[in-house]
Design a protein around this motif. Structure first.
Motif, short mmCIF file in Angstrom:
data_model
loop_
_atom_site.label_atom_id
_atom_site.label_comp_id
_atom_site.label_asym_id
_atom_site.label_seq_id
_atom_site.Cartn_x
_atom_site.Cartn_y
_atom_site.Cartn_z
N ASP A 1 5.28 -5.28 7.55
CA ASP A 1 4.16 -6.21 6.70
C ASP A 1 4.77 -7.69 6.98
O ASP A 1 5.43 -8.29 6.55
CB ASP A 1 4.65 -5.92 5.30
CG ASP A 1 3.67 -6.81 4.55
OD1 ASP A 1 2.73 -7.45 4.87
OD2 ASP A 1 3.73 -6.70 3.24
N THR B 1 -4.01 -1.87 6.42
CA THR B 1 -3.44 -1.54 7.85
C THR B 1 -2.23 -2.26 8.26
O THR B 1 -2.49 -3.45 8.10
CB THR B 1 -4.85 -1.88 8.65
OG1 THR B 1 -5.91 -1.02 8.08
CG2 THR B 1 -4.63 -1.40 10.21
N LEU B 2 -1.43 -1.61 8.94
CA LEU B 2 -0.11 -2.59 9.40
C LEU B 2 0.05 -1.86 10.94
O LEU B 2 -0.35 -0.70 10.88
CB LEU B 2 0.95 -2.17 8.40
CG LEU B 2 0.81 -3.20 6.88
CD1 LEU B 2 2.04 -2.62 6.22
CD2 LEU B 2 0.79 -4.65 7.17
N THR B 3 0.94 -2.46 11.52
CA THR B 3 1.30 -1.89 12.62
C THR B 3 2.62 -1.42 12.47
O THR B 3 3.35 -1.85 11.80
CB THR B 3 1.41 -2.95 13.65
OG1 THR B 3 2.24 -4.21 13.44
CG2 THR B 3 0.06 -3.70 14.18
N ASP B 4 2.95 -0.19 13.41
CA ASP B 4 4.19 0.16 13.37
C ASP B 4 5.18 -0.19 14.62
O ASP B 4 4.68 -1.26 15.01
CB ASP B 4 4.09 1.89 13.49
CG ASP B 4 3.50 2.37 14.91
OD1 ASP B 4 3.32 1.57 15.67
OD2 ASP B 4 3.14 3.34 15.20
N LEU C 1 6.38 0.82 8.93
CA LEU C 1 5.20 -0.06 9.03
C LEU C 1 5.70 -1.54 8.84
O LEU C 1 6.65 -1.54 7.90
CB LEU C 1 3.96 0.33 8.29
CG LEU C 1 3.54 1.71 8.43
CD1 LEU C 1 2.28 1.73 7.30
CD2 LEU C 1 3.25 2.02 9.85
N ASP D 1 -5.02 7.30 6.50
CA ASP D 1 -4.74 8.11 7.69
C ASP D 1 -3.75 9.16 7.14
O ASP D 1 -3.66 10.43 7.66
CB ASP D 1 -3.72 7.40 8.61
CG ASP D 1 -4.55 6.45 9.52
OD1 ASP D 1 -5.96 6.43 9.55
OD2 ASP D 1 -3.95 5.55 10.11
N ALA E 1 1.11 0.08 17.09
CA ALA E 1 -0.12 0.89 16.79
C ALA E 1 -0.63 0.52 15.29
O ALA E 1 0.40 0.42 14.50
CB ALA E 1 0.01 2.49 16.93
N ASP E 2 -1.85 0.56 15.29
CA ASP E 2 -2.43 0.25 13.70
C ASP E 2 -2.34 1.42 13.13
O ASP E 2 -2.80 2.50 13.54
CB ASP E 2 -3.71 -0.24 13.91
CG ASP E 2 -3.71 -1.81 14.34
OD1 ASP E 2 -2.83 -2.43 14.18
OD2 ASP E 2 -4.82 -2.13 14.69
N VAL E 3 -1.82 1.41 11.96
CA VAL E 3 -1.57 2.69 10.88
C VAL E 3 -2.40 2.20 9.72
O VAL E 3 -1.91 1.12 9.18
CB VAL E 3 -0.44 2.96 10.65
CG1 VAL E 3 -0.09 4.41 9.80
CG2 VAL E 3 0.47 3.20 12.20
N LYS E 4 -3.30 3.02 9.19
CA LYS E 4 -3.53 2.85 7.77
C LYS E 4 -3.13 3.66 6.77
O LYS E 4 -2.74 5.00 7.03
CB LYS E 4 -5.36 3.04 7.91
CG LYS E 4 -6.26 2.20 8.72
CD LYS E 4 -7.64 2.65 8.85
CE LYS E 4 -8.48 1.79 9.60
NZ LYS E 4 -10.09 2.06 9.60
#
Length: 203
Positions: free
Chosen positions: A153, A70-73, A151, A83, A77-80
């Motif tokens: 890291d 899971t990282l933020t864009d 995303l 998804d 927002a959190d993105v898995k």
């Protein structure tokens, strides 16, 4: 006497070298466009298919599932990774200062625009921990007109998990999250099209 001593030292050094090589991780070496050697420790991703900069032939049919993250864009927002299950995913690792990354981005954007409605996704993970900050990433995305998910890291955890030492590096994932291929170096439209078509034919 001196010659005998030198011979003994040479034999001891040779034994040490052999012992060291047998007890360390095997490494593959990639040379980037700047001529820098990048050593990649072999790990569980040995089972993945790997291609050269110009090839897309499969070396192995063994499939390993990509580790979840899971990282933020850029919007926060959190993105898995999960998804995007159900889609073919090009998981790309890059940085703004990387010339081959800049080389492939226009092709990736064009490919994305042509295929985003066909169950294909590009997820670009910026190695922010070794990049020039979030603002540099935002400027890069704007300059190149990128519309696929970017995303961040920030801690380098995902890059380490995927063993990223050479940029760009991309993993091609099938709709179930299985890793089909690992590609080191920049991709072009033809390369991406051939890979995606081969996955779709196997479904």
């Amino acid at each position: 006497m001196l010659k005998k001593f030198i011979s003994i030292i040479f034999i001891l050094i040779l034994i040490f070298v052999i012992f060291f090589e047998e007890n360390t991780f095997n490494k593959t070496v990639q040379v980037n466009e700047q001529g820098i050697l990048n050593e990649t420790p072999k790990n569980s991703y040995d089972e993945m298919t790997e291609t050269s900069l110009t090839g897309s032939d499969k070396i192995s049919q063994t499939v390993t599932f990509a580790p979840e993250f899971t990282l933020t864009d850029l919007s926060g927002a959190d993105v898995k990774l999960s998804d995007f299950k159900g889609k073919i995913v090009i998981l790309n690792f890059w940085a703004t200062w990387c010339p081959p990354c800049r080389e492939e981005m226009p092709a990736m954007q064009k490919f994305y625009e042509q295929n985003k409605e066909n169950g294909i996704e590009i997820v670009a993970v910026n190695l922010t921990n070794i990049d020039n900050g979030v603002q540099a990433v935002e400027s890069f995305v704007q300059d190149y007109g990128l519309t696929f998910p970017i995303l961040l890291d920030k801690d380098g955890v995902v890059g380490n998990t995927y063993g990223i030492l050479t940029l760009p590096t991309s993993y091609i994932l099938d709709p179930k999250g299985g890793v089909i291929q690992k590609i080191i170096g920049p991709m072009n439209e033809q390369m991406m099209t051939e890979i995606v078509n081969s996955i779709q034919m196997d479904e």
